[in-house]
Design an enzyme around this catalytic site. Structure first.
Site, PDB file in Angstrom:
ATOM      1  N   ASP A 146       0.914  -1.133   0.139  1.00  0.00           N
ATOM      2  CA  ASP A 146      -0.031  -0.049   0.082  1.00  0.00           C
ATOM      3  C   ASP A 146       0.913   1.272  -0.025  1.00  0.00           C
ATOM      4  O   ASP A 146       1.999   1.432   0.638  1.00  0.00           O
ATOM      5  CB  ASP A 146      -0.869   0.064   1.176  1.00  0.00           C
ATOM      6  CG  ASP A 146      -1.831   1.215   1.275  1.00  0.00           C
ATOM      7  OD1 ASP A 146      -2.510   1.440   0.335  1.00  0.00           O
ATOM      8  OD2 ASP A 146      -1.683   1.969   2.409  1.00  0.00           O
ATOM      9  N   GLU A 202       1.825  -0.371  -4.963  1.00  0.00           N
ATOM     10  CA  GLU A 202       0.658   0.616  -5.533  1.00  0.00           C
ATOM     11  C   GLU A 202       1.602   2.157  -5.424  1.00  0.00           C
ATOM     12  O   GLU A 202       1.750   2.669  -4.117  1.00  0.00           O
ATOM     13  CB  GLU A 202      -0.368   0.730  -4.475  1.00  0.00           C
ATOM     14  CG  GLU A 202      -1.303   1.997  -4.942  1.00  0.00           C
ATOM     15  CD  GLU A 202      -2.128   2.689  -3.803  1.00  0.00           C
ATOM     16  OE1 GLU A 202      -3.193   3.169  -3.763  1.00  0.00           O
ATOM     17  OE2 GLU A 202      -1.645   2.391  -2.582  1.00  0.00           O
TER      18      GLU A 202
END
Ligand code: GLC
Ligand code: CA
Length: 537
Positions: free
Chosen positions: A202, A244
């Site tokens: 993330d 990401e």
């Protein structure tokens, strides 16, 4: 023979889902690992090869689980660690790999590390990023403009300001601290030992961003990420890091290289794909594909149409973004954070079947690993009455039973409301109905995935072909001298495509049965054809 890269993630098909909204196994209104495990048949039938789980760890759940309070557990609503392991085992029995979200940029404010840090425990103070006075640029760089006011918030116990790139209840961890990096490594090792095949990492750019005046370039922090890669590979040889990182093109090589990511989501291609669809012109997509090509052999792009967040159009010019908004999110409430769209695939495409088929065919024909977002394969809709990104996170629609078959609980107890009104209501849009109908979208997506999986040519080299028709994206793959030509018409008028040299090739997948290609190749409005050497079949 050309050497073929058989790394599993290179020809995987990923499926992104949230345990909380997928299937409720114990009737309390909240999805859980038991329910998800019971639905593995569905995922196996769909043909995906790996599942990406959104956060499921203990959390006060203020950012859909991205505010973790314990990295070593399972939120009690979803079951316990045993249920998780059983799920992973059952998935593996079906040949399905599991990757999980890894949220290391920040914790919940309620995490015991932060609580100890703010109370002055010297062992934990450096876990976070502090300042005695509010930095002058605190209002800049918020990730959620319009909702989030600042990136520095005063903590009364610590009597200092803490840094948070996201919401104020998500203090950023300080990756420059060796103790923090040690914790991160422990977390990685822990989950690998439970049988997973890797992580969706993330918020990578924020994880590695400089955290203090003495540490001003992301370089050293990227190296730390790189050490996680070595650790991961040592512990589990075929596990991957899927990052990401919506960063400018120039930074990509560093993220793959020093940062050691195996895969990155291709945000550039994603935004250009939507621009191309809006303009009915392949050019923006072709440019983006050219730009993101040429990454080293072991590295891989992850391609997607939509995901659990807003469709971020921040890399387009204002004009380009307006074009996409006008076509796919004309009203303000469909837009978010001044840069994105909080709608699902099917409503964005006006529920148009030909366009949805085109979009899936396109996704599955791009040079990269496709990632599907749960529910899009049946044409689920969104609920704009829900705040921010929750609009696209409603429960999976399984059948016409109450609560869409998602849960046996009373409707008022559901984790999220199911979509029960309008064109995308669960009575019309659900798995059971689509499994009964021969011409359902679900069956189309299944066939597309299965066809993609048997086309070895997709592992070969590829190049965009120059064609005269601006609305057509033409890609030519080749492996062992065997070509695969994929043609997608983004335009609303039928065309004859010139200049692709497809004579002698046969359709392996198309929006309908066509005559064999001649000098020109026929394509319907929003039509597509994947053409292959008959000898390769
Ligand atoms: C990522 C996630 C998003 C989350 C944020 C903070 O961008 O995709 O859903 O809110 O990180 O963790
Ligand atoms: Ca439950």
């Amino acid at each position: 023979m050309d050497s073929v890269d058989d790394r599993w993630y290179k020809d995987a098909v990923l499926y992104e889902l949230s345990v909380r909204t997928f299937a409720d196994g114990n009737g309390d209104g909240i999805g859980d690992f038991r329910g998800l495990t019971q639905r593995l048949d569905y995922l196996e039938g769909l043909g995906v090869t790996a599942i990406w789980l959104l956060p499921f760890q203990p959390s006060p759940w203020r950012d859909d689980g991205y505010d973790v309070t314990d990295h070593y557990g399972v939120h009690p609503d979803f079951g316990d660690i045993g249920d998780f392991v059983r799920f992973v085992e059952h998935a593996r029995d079906r040949g399905l790999r599991v990757i999980i979200d890894l949220v290391l940029n920040h914790t919940s404010r309620e995490h015991r590390w932060f609580q100890a840090a703010r109370r002055g425990d010297p062992r934990f103070h450096d876990y976070y990023v502090w300042a005695d006075t509010k930095p002058p640029d605190a209002e800049r760089g918020v990730v959620f403009p319009g909702v989030q006011k600042t990136t520095w918030t005063y903590d009364r116990a610590a009597r200092r300001y803490y840094f948070h790139r996201f919401y104020d209840f998500q203090p950023d961890l300080n990756i420059a601290s060796p103790a923090v990096r040690d914790e991160m490594e422990k977390i990685i090792g822990f989950w690998l030992n439970l049988g997973i095949s890797g992580f969706r990492v993330d918020a990578v750019p924020f994880l590695v961003e400089p955290t203090s005046a003495t540490n001003t370039s992301p370089g050293p922090n990227l190296d730390w990420l790189g050490t996680f890669r070595s650790y991961l590979s040592w512990r589990s040889g075929d596990a991957v890091l899927l990052g990401e990182a919506n960063v400018p093109r120039e930074q990509i090589p560093d993220y793959f290289g020093r940062g050691g990511l195996h895969m990155m989501f291709d945000f550039e291609v994603n935004q250009r794909l939507w621009l191309a669809l809006a303009r009915q012109e392949a050019a923006p997509l072709v440019e983006a594909l050219r730009d993101t090509s040429g990454i080293p052999g072991a590295d891989q792009w992850a391609m997607f149409l939509r995901n659990n967040d807003e469709l971020d159009l921040g890399r387009l010019s204002d004009d380009e973004r307006r074009t996409v908004f006008r076509r796919f999110a004309p009203s303000k409430r469909m837009q978010l954070y001044d840069r994105g769209i909080r709608r699902r695939l099917a409503p964005m495409l006006g529920g148009d079947r030909a366009l949805q088929e085109l979009a899936f065919a396109l996704l599955l024909a791009l040079p990269g690993t496709p990632v599907l977002f749960y529910g899009d394969e049946i044409g689920m809709g969104d609920d704009l009455a829900l705040p921010e990104r929750l609009a696209v996170r409603t429960p999976m629609q399984w059948s016409e039973a109450p609560n869409a078959g998602f849960s046996a609980a009373p409707r008022s107890q559901l984790a999220q409301p199911v979509i029960s009104r309008g064109a995308f209501a669960y009575r019309d849009v659900n798995v059971a109905a689509e499994q009964r109908e021969d011409d359902a979208l679900l069956l189309f997506v299944q066939r597309a995935i299965r066809t993609r999986r048997r086309l070895r040519e997709l592992k070969g080299t590829w190049e965009p072909l120059r064609v005269r028709e601006p609305s057509v994206l033409a890609l030519r793959y080749e492996l062992d001298a065997s070509p695969l030509v994929t043609l997608h018409n983004l335009g609303s008028t039928a065309v004859h495509v010139h200049g692709v040299r497809a004579q002698g090739l046969v359709d392996v997948f198309a929006n309908r049965a066509y005559q064999p290609p001649r000098r020109a190749v026929e394509l319907d409005a929003y039509g597509f054809r994947w053409l292959r050497d008959p000898a390769a079949a």
